[in-house]
Design an enzyme around this catalytic site. Structure first.
Site, PDB file in Angstrom:
ATOM      1  N   SER A 138       0.901  -0.971   0.211  1.00  0.00           N
ATOM      2  CA  SER A 138       0.123  -0.105   0.248  1.00  0.00           C
ATOM      3  C   SER A 138       0.449   0.996  -0.164  1.00  0.00           C
ATOM      4  O   SER A 138       1.255   1.458   1.263  1.00  0.00           O
ATOM      5  CB  SER A 138      -0.608   0.121   1.186  1.00  0.00           C
ATOM      6  OG  SER A 138      -1.699   0.830   1.591  1.00  0.00           O
ATOM      7  N   LYS A 164      -0.924  -0.574  -4.676  1.00  0.00           N
ATOM      8  CA  LYS A 164      -1.732  -0.102  -3.913  1.00  0.00           C
ATOM      9  C   LYS A 164      -1.589   0.965  -4.144  1.00  0.00           C
ATOM     10  O   LYS A 164      -0.857   1.498  -3.117  1.00  0.00           O
ATOM     11  CB  LYS A 164      -2.550  -0.706  -3.176  1.00  0.00           C
ATOM     12  CG  LYS A 164      -3.834   0.399  -2.182  1.00  0.00           C
ATOM     13  CD  LYS A 164      -4.557  -0.758  -1.145  1.00  0.00           C
ATOM     14  CE  LYS A 164      -4.915  -0.050   0.244  1.00  0.00           C
ATOM     15  NZ  LYS A 164      -5.726  -0.478   1.260  1.00  0.00           N
ATOM     16  N   LYS A 166      -2.689   5.169  -2.772  1.00  0.00           N
ATOM     17  CA  LYS A 166      -3.411   6.022  -1.999  1.00  0.00           C
ATOM     18  C   LYS A 166      -3.978   7.344  -3.187  1.00  0.00           C
ATOM     19  O   LYS A 166      -2.819   7.619  -3.651  1.00  0.00           O
ATOM     20  CB  LYS A 166      -3.192   6.568  -0.577  1.00  0.00           C
ATOM     21  CG  LYS A 166      -2.922   5.210  -0.061  1.00  0.00           C
ATOM     22  CD  LYS A 166      -3.705   4.416   1.029  1.00  0.00           C
ATOM     23  CE  LYS A 166      -4.275   3.770   2.421  1.00  0.00           C
ATOM     24  NZ  LYS A 166      -5.603   3.669   2.493  1.00  0.00           N
ATOM     25  N   ASP A 192      -6.705   3.663  -3.344  1.00  0.00           N
ATOM     26  CA  ASP A 192      -7.797   3.141  -1.648  1.00  0.00           C
ATOM     27  C   ASP A 192      -8.002   4.631  -2.393  1.00  0.00           C
ATOM     28  O   ASP A 192      -7.147   5.146  -2.033  1.00  0.00           O
ATOM     29  CB  ASP A 192      -6.823   2.606  -0.982  1.00  0.00           C
ATOM     30  CG  ASP A 192      -7.415   2.929   0.572  1.00  0.00           C
ATOM     31  OD1 ASP A 192      -9.330   3.312   0.793  1.00  0.00           O
ATOM     32  OD2 ASP A 192      -6.756   2.361   1.133  1.00  0.00           O
ATOM     33  N   GLU A 217     -10.863   0.891  -3.855  1.00  0.00           N
ATOM     34  CA  GLU A 217     -11.375   0.029  -2.475  1.00  0.00           C
ATOM     35  C   GLU A 217     -11.890   1.856  -1.656  1.00  0.00           C
ATOM     36  O   GLU A 217     -11.597   3.071  -1.767  1.00  0.00           O
ATOM     37  CB  GLU A 217     -10.227   0.217  -1.749  1.00  0.00           C
ATOM     38  CG  GLU A 217      -9.954   0.323  -0.305  1.00  0.00           C
ATOM     39  CD  GLU A 217      -8.927  -0.500   0.572  1.00  0.00           C
ATOM     40  OE1 GLU A 217      -7.761  -1.208  -0.013  1.00  0.00           O
ATOM     41  OE2 GLU A 217      -8.771  -0.962   1.497  1.00  0.00           O
ATOM     42  N   ASP A 242     -13.991  -1.034   2.480  1.00  0.00           N
ATOM     43  CA  ASP A 242     -13.192  -0.941   3.825  1.00  0.00           C
ATOM     44  C   ASP A 242     -13.465  -0.757   4.976  1.00  0.00           C
ATOM     45  O   ASP A 242     -14.478  -1.246   5.958  1.00  0.00           O
ATOM     46  CB  ASP A 242     -11.974  -0.454   3.934  1.00  0.00           C
ATOM     47  CG  ASP A 242     -10.408  -0.911   4.780  1.00  0.00           C
ATOM     48  OD1 ASP A 242     -11.206  -0.860   5.357  1.00  0.00           O
ATOM     49  OD2 ASP A 242     -10.041   0.020   4.464  1.00  0.00           O
ATOM     50  N   LYS A 266     -10.115  -6.413   7.791  1.00  0.00           N
ATOM     51  CA  LYS A 266      -9.399  -5.994   9.149  1.00  0.00           C
ATOM     52  C   LYS A 266      -9.935  -6.158  10.117  1.00  0.00           C
ATOM     53  O   LYS A 266     -11.257  -6.199  11.119  1.00  0.00           O
ATOM     54  CB  LYS A 266      -8.978  -4.497   9.145  1.00  0.00           C
ATOM     55  CG  LYS A 266      -8.256  -4.232   7.935  1.00  0.00           C
ATOM     56  CD  LYS A 266      -8.386  -2.413   8.068  1.00  0.00           C
ATOM     57  CE  LYS A 266      -7.267  -1.908   6.651  1.00  0.00           C
ATOM     58  NZ  LYS A 266      -7.230  -0.765   6.716  1.00  0.00           N
ATOM     59  N   GLY A 294      -4.659  -4.147   5.834  1.00  0.00           N
ATOM     60  CA  GLY A 294      -2.787  -3.551   7.747  1.00  0.00           C
ATOM     61  C   GLY A 294      -3.762  -2.206   7.818  1.00  0.00           C
ATOM     62  O   GLY A 294      -4.255  -1.392   7.165  1.00  0.00           O
TER      63      GLY A 294
HETATM   64  O1  OSB Z   1      -7.543   2.232   4.130  1.00  0.00           O
HETATM   65  O2  OSB Z   1      -6.233   0.016   4.484  1.00  0.00           O
HETATM   66  C1  OSB Z   1      -6.230   1.455   4.683  1.00  0.00           C
HETATM   67  C2  OSB Z   1      -3.426   2.417   6.656  1.00  0.00           C
HETATM   68  C3  OSB Z   1      -4.155   2.923   7.525  1.00  0.00           C
HETATM   69  C4  OSB Z   1      -4.949   3.164   8.288  1.00  0.00           C
HETATM   70  C5  OSB Z   1      -5.746   2.942   6.412  1.00  0.00           C
HETATM   71  C6  OSB Z   1      -5.072   1.349   5.662  1.00  0.00           C
HETATM   72  C7  OSB Z   1      -3.824   1.842   5.688  1.00  0.00           C
HETATM   73  C8  OSB Z   1      -3.444   1.327   5.255  1.00  0.00           C
HETATM   74  C9  OSB Z   1      -2.297   0.313   5.416  1.00  0.00           C
HETATM   75  O3  OSB Z   1      -3.504   0.685   3.502  1.00  0.00           O
HETATM   76  C10 OSB Z   1      -1.610  -0.731   4.771  1.00  0.00           C
HETATM   77  C11 OSB Z   1      -0.772  -1.524   5.253  1.00  0.00           C
HETATM   78  O4  OSB Z   1      -0.356  -1.703   6.870  1.00  0.00           O
HETATM   79  O5  OSB Z   1       0.095  -2.163   4.832  1.00  0.00           O
HETATM   80 MG    MG Z   2      -8.552   1.092   3.133  1.00  0.00          MG
END
Ligand code: OSB
Ligand code: MG
Length: 381
Positions: A138, A164, A166, A192, A217, A242, A266, A294
Site C-alpha cells: 500500500s 495499491k 492511495k 484506495d 477501495e 473497507d 481487517k 493492514g
Molecule cells: O485504508 O487500508 C487502509 C493504513 C492506515 C489506515 C488505513 C489503511 C491503511 C493501509 C495500510 O492501507 C496497509 C498496510 O498496513 O500495509
Molecule cells: Mg483502505
C-alpha cells in the site's frame, strides 16, 4: 481455555521508515497499543490494538481503546472462566456498542492465547489452509506522480503481487495514469480513497475505469452504502469496501445492495477473528473475494493477520508487507519477510503466533504501561 488473570497495556512509539499519507491524514511515528495477556497458570501472549493516534480512519484512537479496554472490556474477561476463544466476541459485544478495535485486540489475543496453550499454530486453530499468502503493498500519497511511479516500480521489482495507490481529490487520475503507464498492463494495480469522495464525484471517478484497476477501495463515506451502490452501477471497476464493513450485517447489506464486489477484511475493524471468519464464510458462499487489509501493524499484529489470511477465501493479495517495509527494526523475531514471488510464509510449523516477541526492545519503546488485574485496574507507571 483459560482464566485470564492479568492484562498489561503498553503504548509504544515506533517510527515508520517513511511517513504514510492517506486522504485523511499522515502518520510518521506510530503510537501503538500492545497487550500482554496472561493466563492463571502462566501462559502468556502478546496482542496488538490497531487503533491509530487520531480518529481519521475510524472513530477509535489509541486513547479511546485504552479507556474502553480498562473500563469496560477487560473486566468482562479478567478472572472469568472462558469456555474458548469463540465465545469472547459475544462476551465483549453484549451492551457495549462500537469500540471494535479495542474489542478485537482482546478477542484476537484470546485466540492467540488458546493457540499458545494448545501448542498449535494460530493459522491451524483458525481453520487456515495456506502455507504462503500473496502480498501486496500500500503506497501512500506522494508529492508528484513521478515519486509514486518510482515507488511502484521498486515494489514490482521486489516481487509484490498487488500495488495499491492511495488517492484523494486532485491526486488521483493523473497519478494512476502515470503508474499504469510505467508498470504496463500485467501488474495488478488498485486505488484506495479512504472515503475521500462523494457521489457528486461519480463522473470523475468513472475516469478511473480506463486504467483497469483490479478494484477501487472505499471511494465514498463509510455509511454511504446506497451511494456506493449507485456508483458501482456506473463503474466497471469493482468497488472494494473497507471502512464500511464494521460487522457481518454490513457485509450482508453490501452484497444485497450491490455497494461493492470485494471486501477488505481487517480483523481489528470488525471486532476480531470470530466476526472476520463469519464475513469470510458469508463472502465465500456469495462468491465475493476477500483479502486481508493492514493497519501498519508491528510484527505482533502481523502474526494475527497472516494467520487469518491463510483461510481459503482470502484469494487476493493482502496488505501484509514484510517488516522491513515499515520499520528499521521490528519488535519480533524472526522479522516477517517476503520471498521473491511476493509470498509471506505462514508459520504453520510453529505453535502460537509463530514469532518471538522482543520484550526488551518493547520495553525501550514504551511510553506508558497499565497493569490490569482482577476487576480493579491499577496504574503501574
Ligand atoms: O485504508 O487500508 C487502509 C493504513 C492506515 C489506515 C488505513 C489503511 C491503511 C493501509 C495500510 O492501507 C496497509 C498496510 O498496513 O500495509
Ligand atoms: Mg483502505
Amino acid at each position: 481455555m483459560p482464566c485470564i488473570d492479568r492484562i498489561v497495556l503498553r503504548e509504544i512509539h515506533l517510527a515508520l521508515k517513511e511517513p504514510f499519507r492517506i486522504s485523511s491524514g499522515i502518520e510518521s511515528t506510530r503510537r501503538i497499543l500492545l497487550l500482554e495477556i496472561t493466563e492463571r497458570d502462566g501462559a502468556a501472549v502478546w496482542a496488538e490494538c490497531v487503533a491509530q493516534a487520531l480518529p481519521n480512519y475510524t472513530p477509535e484512537t489509541v486513547d479511546t481503546a485504552w479507556l474502553a479496554i480498562r473500563e469496560w472490556l477487560a473486566p468482562r474477561l479478567l478472572g472469568q472462566d472462558i469456555a474458548g476463544p469463540e465465545v469472547v466476541h459475544g462476551l465483549l459485544a453484549e451492551n457495549i456498542r462500537g469500540h471494535n478495535m479495542a474489542k478485537a485486540s482482546l478477542e484476537m489475543g484470546c485466540w492467540g492465547l488458546a493457540a499458545e496453550m494448545g501448542q498449535v499454530p494460530l493459522s491451524k486453530l483458525l481453520g487456515g489452509t495456506r502455507d504462503r499468502v500473496p502480498t501486496g503493498i500500500s503506497l501512500g500519497i506522494q508529492s508528484a506522480p513521478e515519486r509514486l511511479v518510482e515507488r511502484a516500480l521498486a515494489a514490482v521489482a521486489a516481487g509484490y503481487r498487488k500495488i495499491k495507490l492511495k488517492i484523494q481529490p486532485t491526486q488521483d487520475v493523473e497519478y494512476v495514469r502515470a503508474v499504469r503507464r510505467a508498470l504496463g498492463d500485467d501488474v495488478e494495480i488498485m486505488a484506495d480513497a479512504n472515503a475521500a469522495y462523494t457521489i457528486d464525484d461519480a463522473s470523475h471517478l468513472v475516469a478511473l475505469d480506463e486504467f483497469r484497476l483490479i478494484m477501487l477501495e472505499q471511494p465514498l463515506g463509510a455509511d454511504d452504502l446506497l451511494q456506493l451502490a449507485a456508483l458501482q452501477r456506473q463503474m466497471k471497476t469493482p468497488l472494494c469496501l473497507d471502512e464500511s464493513i464494521t460487522e457481518l450485517n454490513r457485509a450482508r447489506a453490501m452484497i444485497e445492495l450491490g455497494s461493492g464486489r470485494i471486501i477488505n477484511i481487517k480483523p481489528g475493524r470488525v471486532g476480531g477473528f470470530t466476526a472476520s471468519k463469519a464475513i469470510h464464510d458469508l463472502c465465500q458462499t456469495a462468491g465475493i473475494p476477500v483479502w486481508c487489509g493492514g493497519m501498519l501493524e508491528t510484527g505482533v499484529g502481523r502474526a494475527y493477520n497472516v494467520a487469518l489470511a491463510s483461510l481459503p477465501n482470502f484469494s487476493l493479495p493482502g496488505d501484509l508487507s514484510p517488516s522491513a517495509r515499515y520499520w528499521k527494526r521490528d519488535v519480533v523475531s524472526p522479522e516477517w519477510t517476503m520471498d521473491a514471488d511476493g509470498m509471506v510464509h505462514v508459520p504453520r510449523d510453529r505453535p502460537g503466533l509463530g514469532v518471538t516477541v522482543d520484550e526488551e526492545f518493547i520495553e525501550s519503546l514504551t511510553s506508558r504501561v497499565e497493569d490490569l488485574r482482577g476487576t480493579a485496574a491499577k496504574v503501574a507507571v
